[in-house]
Enzyme design. Structure first.
Site, short mmCIF file in Angstrom:
data_model
loop_
_atom_site.label_atom_id
_atom_site.label_comp_id
_atom_site.label_asym_id
_atom_site.label_seq_id
_atom_site.Cartn_x
_atom_site.Cartn_y
_atom_site.Cartn_z
N ASP A 18 2.96 3.80 -0.98
CA ASP A 18 2.55 2.67 -1.81
C ASP A 18 2.40 3.16 -3.24
OD1 ASP A 18 1.70 0.19 -2.59
OD2 ASP A 18 -0.30 0.33 -1.72
N THR A 160 3.47 -10.61 0.67
CA THR A 160 2.33 -9.80 0.24
C THR A 160 1.14 -10.69 -0.12
OG1 THR A 160 1.72 -8.03 -1.29
CG2 THR A 160 3.12 -9.77 -2.18
#
Length: 328
Positions: A18, A160
């Site tokens: 990430d 998301t």
């Protein structure tokens, strides 16, 4: 020799980096990587990536010509920059990179569809198959509907800013490739709401949310993958061992790598299949009602879109200032 927690986790879950920091991706060598506007903005300000920023600005200038204003060039470069970072990342990883649609289009279905197509076209022009790209879209009702259209065109999506079961079920029913429920941001909301400093990992509200979504998907045989995201500590990660994917920041990857111990699998499709779970059907009215009743999901979705939008505005200004320096 005993395996560290990262090695053990990688045997049961796909570990995703990430970050927009290419050096960190080279260090941990994940299968996939995911970025967002805040991460790209942060990476774009690191000296080691000035070359990527400058090359993107020069490419935008060449495409638009000398008569284009600095604002026009910076705007086009801004659209290209996430793809530029994505291309560099794809040189390192074997799998997929997630590239995010402009968060300011989160409530614009048609705008999101067009932007998703544009991103894929940029990657394909650079010789990258669309199978290696996930178009990242906020899990508003409008975003989910846009992703449904893109999925039917063979463009894979990652939904998301996902905080509630209503968002997850709508994504699964829409045939979305992957969702990213935000563990740490859910924890943040509950800590602020309750005044608690911490929760035991198994009782962490973010962990509970992702576990519920995972078990729901596996119980009813949905193909949509669950990728836990936004972690605050490794306890949240180890409690989700066995999840389809987990996207983890470099600092926590390092902590997992330096920690030894036995990692128990917590999420298992075989166990989920035996659970007594009520099946839901989500239309827009049901989605809106559940979203309104879930104050945490409502708060965090709005806050996330606002935060990513601000990061994009910061990036646009950064690019305009850098263009002025280059062309001075």
């Amino acid at each position: 020799m005993a395996k560290n927690l990262l090695e053990q986790l990688s045997e049961m879950t796909v570990v995703v980096a990430d970050t927009g920091d290419i050096e960190a991706i080279e260090t941990f060598k994940p299968r996939d990587a995911t970025t967002n506007p805040s991460l790209i903005t942060a990476a774009a300000q690191m000296p080691q990536y000035q070359g990527i920023v400058d090359d993107t600005l020069k490419s935008a200038r060449e495409e638009l010509g000398a008569s284009a204003s600095a604002e026009e060039v910076a705007s086009l470069a801004f659209e290209k920059l996430a793809v530029s970072f994505g291309l560099k990342i794809l040189e390192i990883i074997p799998g997929r990179v997630s590239t995010e649609v402009d968060a300011r289009l989160s409530y614009d279905t048609e705008g999101t569809i067009q932007k998703g197509r544009d991103i894929i076209a940029q990657y394909e022009k650079a010789g990258i198959s669309k199978d290696r790209i996930l178009i990242k879209i906020a899990a508003t009702w409008e975003g989910i509907k846009a992703a449904e259209v893109l999925e039917k065109e063979g463009i894979h999506c990652n939904l998301t800013l996902l905080f509630g079961l209503h968002q997850a079920v709508a994504c699964a029913e829409g045939g979305i490739t992957l969702i990213s429920p935000f563990v740490g941001r859910i924890l943040d909301w509950y800590k602020k709401e309750t005044g608690r400093d911490s929760y035991p990992p198994a009782e962490d509200p973010g962990v509970v949310s992702v576990t519920t979504i995972y078990n729901y998907y596996k119980k009813f045989g949905y193909k949509t993958e669950v990728m836990g995201a936004s972690f605050r500590n490794i306890g949240e990660i180890t409690e989700l061992a066995g999840c389809d994917l987990l996207t983890i920041a470099p600092a926590l990857l390092a902590e997992l790598k330096s920690t030894e111990g036995v990692l128990e699998r917590k999420l298992d499709p075989a166990k989920a299949a035996t659970m007594d779970i009520e099946k839901l059907s989500i239309d827009k009215a049901t989605f809106d009602k559940m979203h309104e009743e879930n104050r945490m999901a409502s708060d965090k979705l709005s806050e996330g879109i606002e935060g990513f939008s601000k990061a994009l505005e910061t990036l646009e200004k950064l690019l305009a200032d850098r263009l002025a320096e280059i062309e001075a």
